[in-house]
Design an enzyme around this catalytic site. Structure first.
Site, mmCIF file in Angstrom:
data_model
loop_
_atom_site.group_PDB
_atom_site.id
_atom_site.type_symbol
_atom_site.label_atom_id
_atom_site.label_comp_id
_atom_site.label_asym_id
_atom_site.label_seq_id
_atom_site.Cartn_x
_atom_site.Cartn_y
_atom_site.Cartn_z
ATOM 1 C CE LYS A 393 -2.631 2.863 3.214
ATOM 2 N NZ LYS A 393 -3.247 2.970 4.548
ATOM 3 C CD1 TRP A 493 -12.798 -1.296 -0.469
ATOM 4 C CD2 TRP A 493 -11.292 -2.682 0.434
ATOM 5 N NE1 TRP A 493 -12.838 -2.472 -1.177
ATOM 6 C CE2 TRP A 493 -11.929 -3.345 -0.639
ATOM 7 C CE3 TRP A 493 -10.308 -3.374 1.151
ATOM 8 C CZ2 TRP A 493 -11.613 -4.647 -1.023
ATOM 9 C CZ3 TRP A 493 -9.984 -4.676 0.783
ATOM 10 C CH2 TRP A 493 -10.639 -5.286 -0.290
ATOM 11 C CG HIS A 494 -6.997 2.113 3.748
ATOM 12 N ND1 HIS A 494 -5.736 1.633 4.046
ATOM 13 C CD2 HIS A 494 -7.869 1.216 4.300
ATOM 14 C CE1 HIS A 494 -5.829 0.507 4.720
ATOM 15 N NE2 HIS A 494 -7.114 0.232 4.892
ATOM 16 C CE1 TYR A 495 -14.665 5.594 0.697
ATOM 17 C CE2 TYR A 495 -13.814 3.580 -0.287
ATOM 18 C CZ TYR A 495 -14.825 4.267 0.359
ATOM 19 O OH TYR A 495 -15.996 3.624 0.678
ATOM 20 C CG HIS A 496 -7.901 9.834 2.598
ATOM 21 N ND1 HIS A 496 -7.282 8.684 2.166
ATOM 22 C CD2 HIS A 496 -7.042 10.840 2.309
ATOM 23 C CE1 HIS A 496 -6.105 8.971 1.653
ATOM 24 N NE2 HIS A 496 -5.936 10.269 1.716
#
Length: 681
Positions: A393, A493-496
């Site tokens: 990542k 799935w770590h969108y921000h």
């Protein structure tokens, strides 16, 4: 209401169809996600809180929270807890629509943000530490660390990812074992479990409640103020909730990095031209930064079939590299044909719905790769697969995108572009990360879980041949790691972003230019915290909940002090008037007594003839003199008692006229004056 064994007491959740048509609360929280429950449970200790969650409850089906069902739960996107969306980059993604948010769907890794991140966010480190601890008591555990995960850890150390930091929640360079929200029995503990901390008498939670818009008022105000929301239940009926009458009450948006900027726009807060183009009226505030700064940490992975059995494990070990790439892995997750077919059918249905509704999306995206995949891959997927997955990542990331509305339906996904690997810096991190994974696969420590005849090019080709996204593929990507990163990029799935601090909200998470509205969730992040954000998102809810309550208590104390201060000076003002009244009554009584004994006062030049009238009223004959003007005590201060006070005291026996010989100097009453009077003086 229903009883939840997981929570351990009668719950306070209802379907929104049972909600009243109108209600008032101190706080209205939109979204029941990862940060929300820490926030809500904290606020409930000293205020009433309404939570509106668009999805259902994780306690409806306990089997779905088992670690073995991770992939199935995540991939089931048909009116379930997981809502599929495909970014304009052609990458599959999901949004949580369940109480507890992403903590119900994710891989469960629990690790804190680094000290530098806390400092840059301008958070109080001691309060952050306490908030993390508060969360960890309920949802964080030490993972079991069996064969495959141990081999990954040892492989990272063998290739130089030092030092070894053992088991820790802290973000430290090197290799470590992190926490997990799965307990020893493999059961997931989500943010919803933090309900145990709440005051059930102060919370109302409505499920399947879709908020359509936030309500604002500008009446008598220099800028808009949020005062309520409109939400819809599953039957299509609209409900209204407003804030109770208290200046400290607020609407708090906690709908996640996709939902929060989307709802701001639907409520009339966002780029004016974009809102006008979608017919949104009124435009409450032209806020061009809403929806900007969207980021999603790109993930690339290598799939490694194993000659020996592997345990079912999600993320437990991480290598925090010096080049800002995080190396993690999972094993034993069953990738059956039915699971894969179900997921890709969801993707195809998604695009069919797009075409049916004529919703625009990227014209370069094609689903042909999915069709081709199922023509060729069926025999392989029908077999039992023993394998692991090692991923990298990219930290940050530097590359940024934006979010826009597709339509004005709050149930539909907005259009999102993350611009994966647009910035060369991110791409270089990916290349170094993949190179490190290759070293780990070839390490002695990991050899047990890799077929001896397997080549790196062959492993890379497995990922290249699977439609992990809808982007074009290049055969040469197995020989070019830069191209491999671009072609096979996935989400972790770590969108921000979308409501970032300093751009949309201030450091207290209040929306700039609007009163009574905060955003508290991952949409406010400038970068993703630590290796995995869920611990910090939960911490933020607790941290801000305590801060908001302290602000509320301070205002309450100030209000009490103000009331006491006002009462004090009101008492002094009354005492001042009473003292003057007694003075006049005493003086008039003496004058009456003198007149009664035939001792009329002598008047000197300059006195008024009104005194003669007063004396005549009681039958006393006297000589008229020049008009006399009364200067009552402290009249020059603007604080002389009203004439009615004296008239009421003696029923106009005398009309407040006095002679020079009998006029006594009044006492000094400065000690009884309110400060304002002394200032004017």
């Amino acid at each position: 209401f229903f009883f939840s064994r997981e929570v351990g007491y009668s719950s306070f959740m209802k379907d929104a169809t049972f909600a009243p048509m109108f209600a008032r609360f101190d706080y209205i929280v939109i979204g029941g996600g990862t940060s929300d429950w820490c926030l809500t449970c904290t606020l409930s200790q000293n205020a009433t809180v309404l939570v509106l969650e668009r999805g259902g409850s994780p306690y409806d089906n306990s089997t779905t929270t088992d670690i073995g069902n991770f992939a199935t739960t995540l991939s089931n996107t048909s009116k379930s807890w997981s809502q599929l969306f495909v970014s304009e980059d052609g990458v599959y993604n999901t949004r949580a629509r369940v109480l507890g948010g992403g903590s119900v769907l994710n891989a469960g890794f629990y690790t804190r943000a680094g000290d530098d991140y806390v400092k840059e966010a301008d958070w109080m480190s001691d309060e952050v530490e306490a908030a993390y601890g508060w969360v960890e008591k309920k949802v964080a555990f030490k993972p079991p660390m069996l064969g495959w995960q141990t081999a990954l850890k040892d492989g990272l150390l063998e290739v130089g990812e030092f030092p070894y930091n053992g088991f820790t929640y802290d973000h430290i360079n090197g290799t470590k074992i992190g926490g997990t929200i799965f307990d020893d029995a493999g059961q997931r503990h989500t943010a919803a479990n933090l309900l145990e901390y709440s005051n059930p008498n102060s919370i109302a939670v409505y499920l399947h409640a879709t908020v359509h818009k936030i309500l604002f008022t500008t009446k008598g105000r220099p800028r808009p103020k949020a005062y309520g929301v409109i939400f819809q239940d599953a039957n299509g009926l609209l409900h209204k909730a407003e804030l109770a009458k208290n200046a400290m009450n607020e609407v708090i948006l906690s709908a996640g990095a996709i939902g929060s900027p989307q709802l701001l726009m639907l409520s009339g807060v966002g780029p004016m031209a974009h809102l006008v183009a979608h017919g949104i009226k009124p435009v409450v505030l032209d806020h061009p930064m809403v929806g900007q700064g969207m980021g999603d940490n790109p993930m690339n992975a290598i799939f490694i079939p194993s000659p020996t059995p592997v345990e079912v494990s999600l993320i437990q070990v991480v290598g925090i590299t010096k080049f800002d790439s995080y190396i993690e892995g999972a094993s034993g997750v069953i990738l059956s044909y039915s699971w894969t077919r179900n997921f890709f059918d969801g993707v195809l249905n998604y695009f069919n719905e797009m075409q049916t509704s004529r919703t625009t999306t990227s014209t370069s995206l094609s689903t042909q790769s999915i069709t081709d995949f199922f023509k060729s891959i069926n025999p392989l997927l029908n077999a039992t697969i023993k394998a692991g997955l090692i991923l990298q990542k990219v930290a940050g990331p530097v590359s940024r995108g934006h979010l826009e509305l597709r339509n004005i339906n709050p149930n539909d996904n907005p259009s999102v572009r993350f611009n994966y690997y647009q910035e060369p810096e991110d791409l270089e991190k990916c290349v170094e990360g993949i190179a490190t994974i290759i070293k780990v696969i070839n390490s002695k420590a990991f050899s047990k879980f890799k077929y001896p005849e397997a080549t790196i090019h062959g492993l890379l080709d497995i990922i290249r041949s699977v439609p992990t996204n809808l982007r074009p593929r290049h055969v040469t990507s197995v020989l070019n790691l830069k191209q491999f990163c671009i072609d096979t990029v996935m989400t972790i799935w770590h969108y921000h972003g979308g409501c970032q601090v300093g751009r949309v909200v201030d450091k207290n998470y209040k929306v700039l230019g609007i009163d009574g509205l905060r955003v508290i969730d991952g949409s406010t992040f400038l970068n993703s915290p630590g290796t995995n954000p869920q611990a910090t998102i939960m911490m933020l809810g607790r941290y801000m909940g305590q801060k908001i309550l302290r602000e509320r208590e301070m205002v309450s104390v100030r209000s009490i002090c103000f009331d006491l201060n006002l009462a004090y000076y009101t008492f002094k003002e009354v005492a001042w008037k009473v003292k003057h009244l007694l003075y006049y009554i005493g003086h008039i009584s003496q004058t009456v007594e003198n007149l009664a004994h035939g001792k009329p006062p002598s008047y000197s030049s300059g006195r008024d003839e009104g005194a003669a009238t007063d004396h005549a009223a009681i039958g006393v004959r006297m000589k008229l003199h020049a008009p006399f003007k009364l200067s009552p005590p402290l009249a020059r201060d603007g604080h002389a008692p009203q004439p009615e006070i004296v008239s009421a005291a003696l029923a106009a026996v005398l009309r407040r006229r006095q002679t020079a010989s009998q006029c006594r100097t009044p006492p000094d009453h400065r000690d009884l004056l309110p400060p304002a009077a002394l200032t004017r003086r």
